[in-house]
Design a protein around this motif. Sequence first.
Motif, short mmCIF file in Angstrom:
data_model
loop_
_atom_site.label_atom_id
_atom_site.label_comp_id
_atom_site.label_asym_id
_atom_site.label_seq_id
_atom_site.Cartn_x
_atom_site.Cartn_y
_atom_site.Cartn_z
N ASP A 90 0.86 -1.20 0.00
CA ASP A 90 0.00 0.00 0.00
C ASP A 90 0.89 1.25 0.00
O ASP A 90 1.82 1.35 0.80
N ARG A 91 0.61 2.16 -0.90
CA ARG A 91 1.49 3.33 -1.05
C ARG A 91 1.55 4.21 0.20
O ARG A 91 2.53 4.90 0.42
N SER A 92 0.47 4.18 0.99
CA SER A 92 0.45 5.08 2.16
C SER A 92 1.53 4.68 3.17
O SER A 92 1.91 5.46 4.02
N GLN A 93 2.05 3.46 3.04
CA GLN A 93 3.12 3.00 3.94
C GLN A 93 4.37 3.87 3.83
O GLN A 93 5.18 3.93 4.74
N GLU A 94 4.55 4.50 2.65
CA GLU A 94 5.81 5.20 2.40
C GLU A 94 5.84 6.62 2.97
O GLU A 94 6.90 7.22 3.09
N VAL A 95 4.62 7.13 3.30
CA VAL A 95 4.53 8.55 3.65
C VAL A 95 5.21 8.83 4.99
O VAL A 95 5.05 8.08 5.95
N ASP A 96 5.94 9.93 5.04
CA ASP A 96 6.56 10.43 6.29
C ASP A 96 7.44 9.41 7.00
O ASP A 96 7.48 9.35 8.23
N LYS A 97 8.14 8.60 6.27
CA LYS A 97 9.00 7.59 6.90
C LYS A 97 10.40 8.16 7.13
O LYS A 97 10.92 8.91 6.30
N SER A 98 11.00 7.77 8.25
CA SER A 98 12.40 8.12 8.48
C SER A 98 13.27 7.22 7.59
O SER A 98 12.78 6.23 7.02
N LEU A 99 14.55 7.52 7.53
CA LEU A 99 15.46 6.72 6.70
C LEU A 99 15.45 5.26 7.16
O LEU A 99 15.33 4.34 6.35
N GLU A 101 13.15 3.67 8.72
CA GLU A 101 11.87 3.02 8.40
C GLU A 101 11.75 2.69 6.92
O GLU A 101 11.19 1.67 6.54
N LEU A 102 12.32 3.58 6.10
CA LEU A 102 12.29 3.31 4.64
C LEU A 102 13.10 2.06 4.31
O LEU A 102 12.70 1.23 3.50
N ARG A 103 14.26 1.95 4.95
CA ARG A 103 15.11 0.76 4.73
C ARG A 103 14.34 -0.50 5.15
O ARG A 103 14.41 -1.52 4.50
N GLU A 104 13.65 -0.38 6.30
CA GLU A 104 12.93 -1.55 6.82
C GLU A 104 11.80 -1.95 5.86
O GLU A 104 11.63 -3.12 5.53
N LEU A 105 11.08 -0.93 5.38
CA LEU A 105 9.96 -1.21 4.48
C LEU A 105 10.46 -1.91 3.21
O LEU A 105 9.86 -2.90 2.75
N SER A 106 11.57 -1.41 2.67
CA SER A 106 12.12 -2.05 1.47
C SER A 106 12.52 -3.49 1.75
O SER A 106 12.32 -4.38 0.93
N PHE A 107 13.09 -3.70 2.92
CA PHE A 107 13.50 -5.07 3.26
C PHE A 107 12.28 -5.98 3.35
O PHE A 107 12.27 -7.08 2.80
N LEU A 108 11.24 -5.51 4.07
CA LEU A 108 10.04 -6.35 4.22
C LEU A 108 9.42 -6.65 2.85
O LEU A 108 8.96 -7.76 2.59
N ARG A 109 9.46 -5.64 1.98
CA ARG A 109 8.87 -5.84 0.66
C ARG A 109 9.70 -6.81 -0.19
O ARG A 109 9.15 -7.63 -0.92
N VAL A 110 11.02 -6.68 -0.09
CA VAL A 110 11.84 -7.58 -0.91
C VAL A 110 11.66 -9.02 -0.41
O VAL A 110 11.61 -9.97 -1.19
N ARG A 111 11.52 -9.16 0.90
CA ARG A 111 11.29 -10.51 1.44
C ARG A 111 9.96 -11.06 0.92
O ARG A 111 9.85 -12.22 0.54
N ILE A 281 16.37 7.30 -4.25
CA ILE A 281 16.28 5.86 -3.92
C ILE A 281 16.77 5.52 -2.50
O ILE A 281 17.65 4.68 -2.30
N ASN A 282 16.14 6.17 -1.53
CA ASN A 282 16.59 5.98 -0.15
C ASN A 282 16.08 4.70 0.50
O ASN A 282 16.50 4.37 1.61
N GLY A 283 15.20 3.99 -0.18
CA GLY A 283 14.81 2.66 0.33
C GLY A 283 15.94 1.66 0.18
O GLY A 283 15.91 0.59 0.77
N LEU A 284 16.93 2.00 -0.63
CA LEU A 284 18.08 1.12 -0.84
C LEU A 284 19.19 1.54 0.11
O LEU A 284 19.57 2.71 0.15
N ASP A 285 19.71 0.58 0.86
CA ASP A 285 20.74 0.87 1.86
C ASP A 285 22.13 0.69 1.25
O ASP A 285 22.66 -0.40 1.21
#
Length: 733
Positions: A90-99, A101-111, A281-285
């Motif tokens: 869901d796109r709303s997951q990305e709003v107002d995330k810290s760095l 949190e963004l890394r975590e979201l990308s990880f959960l999504r890639v998993r 591309i800050n979801g990428l660590d």
Amino acid sequence: MTASPTSQGILDSIQNVTPDMEIAYTGFDTSDEELIDQLVPDFQPGGPLAPYRQKASFNWKKMMFFLDGKSVIKFKNTVFETLEQDPLFDRSQEVDKSLEELRELSFLRVRRLFEYNFLSDELLFKNPLFAWIMIGCILMYDTALSHKYQLNVNMFAGVIQASGTARHQSFVEKCKNFEIFGCFALTEMGHGSNTRAIQTVATYQPSTQEFILNTPQLEATKMWVGNLGKHASHAVVYAQLHTPDGVNHGLHTFVVPIRDVHTMKALPGVLVGDMGHKISINGLDNGFVSFNNVRIPRENLLNKSADVTVDGQYVSPYKKSKRFSISLAVLSNGRVAITGFGATLLKMGLTIAIRYSAARRQFGPKEDEEIPILEYPLQQWRLLPYLAANYCLEHFSKSLFSELVKVHVGHMFGDQSDYMWGLIREIHALSSASKPLGSWLARDGLQECREACGGNGYLAVNRLGELRGSNDPNCTYEGDNNVLLRQTSNYLLSLFDEKLKNPATIISSPIKSVDFINDYEQILQTRFEARSIEDCKNPLISLHAYQWLVCKLLVECNDKIRMESEHQSCMFDAINNSQVYHCRSLSLAYIELTVMKVFYEFLMRQQQESPNSQELIHVLTKLVSLYGLWSIDKHMAALYQGGYCSGELPVKWIHCAILELCAELKDEAVALVDAVAPTDFILNSPIGHSNGEIYKNLYSAMTQGKHVFERPEWWKEFSSPITVGSLPTKSKL
Ligand SMILES: Cc1cc2nc3c(=O)[nH]c(=O)nc-3n(C[C@H](O)[C@H](O)[C@H](O)COP(=O)(O)OP(=O)(O)OC[C@H]3O[C@@H](n4cnc5c(N)ncnc54)[C@H](O)[C@@H]3O)c2cc1C
């Protein structure tokens, strides 16, 4: 595995065992309209885009089918629908995330992507192009996620598969099962483009049968490595291989464990960290790492082209030049992929900008009648050539990927034929120029798209800024664009040199991108062929002009380097002094020619073979013409200077033809982006939505934010009065 004579033979045999394999760059039979309707749902009827959709000379669904075919459309539908229905995406997951949190979201999504396993082995074997399609689908959703996925799958497991042997298969299996997570560590703080100067050292110790990795100084810290910042458990590390006799055998690749997979803590001797915020591309660590006496087993050397024996002897079945070719093939993977990334991101931007331009009305011939901004020739000229370029580039990148598949299949079967070595060299030359072309086209095109949507293009929710930012590093990673272009000119000049030294030499390459150079003397005698504006619209006009230009630049580059080498003390300076206006222009002209030619030849074949798709081929041919003219227009000075064009008419005709083609294509433009656009959920742009309701969508997006109508928390700060000028400023002179 026994060696087979040629990779072409191997590919043929694969196609024989899977007769339903679809090569998606060959064009599909569009006669089954019922099937097409089933696979591709209609858009919501009516709305601001309906008039343009009605004016198009072709059916956009049929075009989508012609380009992608049944299996690819089904696959894309599956990926897109699955992501849309999963709350994690869901796109709303990305709003107002810290760095973090963004890394975590990308990880959960890639998993989660691994849990879905869209890309089964069976599917890949049936058609390796699905690997390409998969990356494209995820890229359209989110670049960081796509990079996270593909760095692990392609640049970690893929490199292990390409450069390793059976003893490394367990890494690949574990990567597939998400037991380990990988990255690709080449760049160091001190060196990126100059890979030969990489300083990380791997010294073999026979007593323990281990390599010992060290970072000899600060500049040797590995840096920029995607996935390394937070998650990677393993890395493919490039290091100088030293044997016990003190000999440095140059850069080799090793699989190096970085973190404990159970605790995610760095392993002994490994200092690893996250580089922090990037421009995009800050979801990428992206991370850095240094090694202090890190020990890895001897077997972790990827040993397809060279090995170290238990007692420390360096052995290789290949000569140095062939070892180099093998490493080229590995590096080409990323460059071919990035060519496609540019095309994919630009396609998204163009979808948004063209739909917006069709719905947005400004000014008009009468006070009370405003017209869509797409009706303005200026708006058409700013966007439609990029659309044309994008169609050509996307087709080219798919076909180059298919050539790369041949190399991988050839590797698998131990193919060492001349055809294979020639193919590796040619793909290296092509991808070293198509990556710059694709990323620069996307850079300029996305900026144009942003401006073409005015202020609304600048609002983050409409996504053009994100797309532009996501494309930005495409110009740098996997080789800086300008540095890469040197590889292409080196290839062309070495072929030309052979021809000059021995005129009987026949230049013949597997993809046939250079064969025309055999006729360079005749080509240089030719002159601009068109006699009217209409003539210019024939794609052969710009194709022939390009052939002349490449031949001319070859001669000039060769002369320039020879002349420079007579005046300079070393070849290094001679080559550097020949880059601007010579070698760089040569590489770009060659790739523009090839991108155009590959699509044009494809269309000419389809004209013969696809009687049901003639209306599609007609409009696609206009796109090739427009791309060719728009691109060659940038080289007019060279065409006049070398005498290919003379008088005022050629340039006038070319400009008129560009404008006429833009005018002819403006009624096709919405259907042309509909045919290549992803679903609205994936596109994620209120002004680019397929319903064209730009204002309703924009207002809804704008007013749905969490704090839109709230008084700010700091409101009292404004209410407490201040005395203007009451504070002293810093020292006054
Ligand atoms: C977002 C991002 C992700 C990345 N991911 C990875 C990764 O996963 N793994 C990894 O190993 N690396 C990664 N990289 C690093 C990337 O591959 C390098 O940045 C790239 O190869 C360029 O090297 P450099 O930064 O050292 O630039 P340099 O080589 O220092 O180049 C700087 C400038 O000097 C110019 N220049 C250099 N040499 C010449 C020359 N001979 N002639 C003319 N001009 C020259 C270049 O054109 C460039 O403009 C990533 C980088 C970015 C930005």
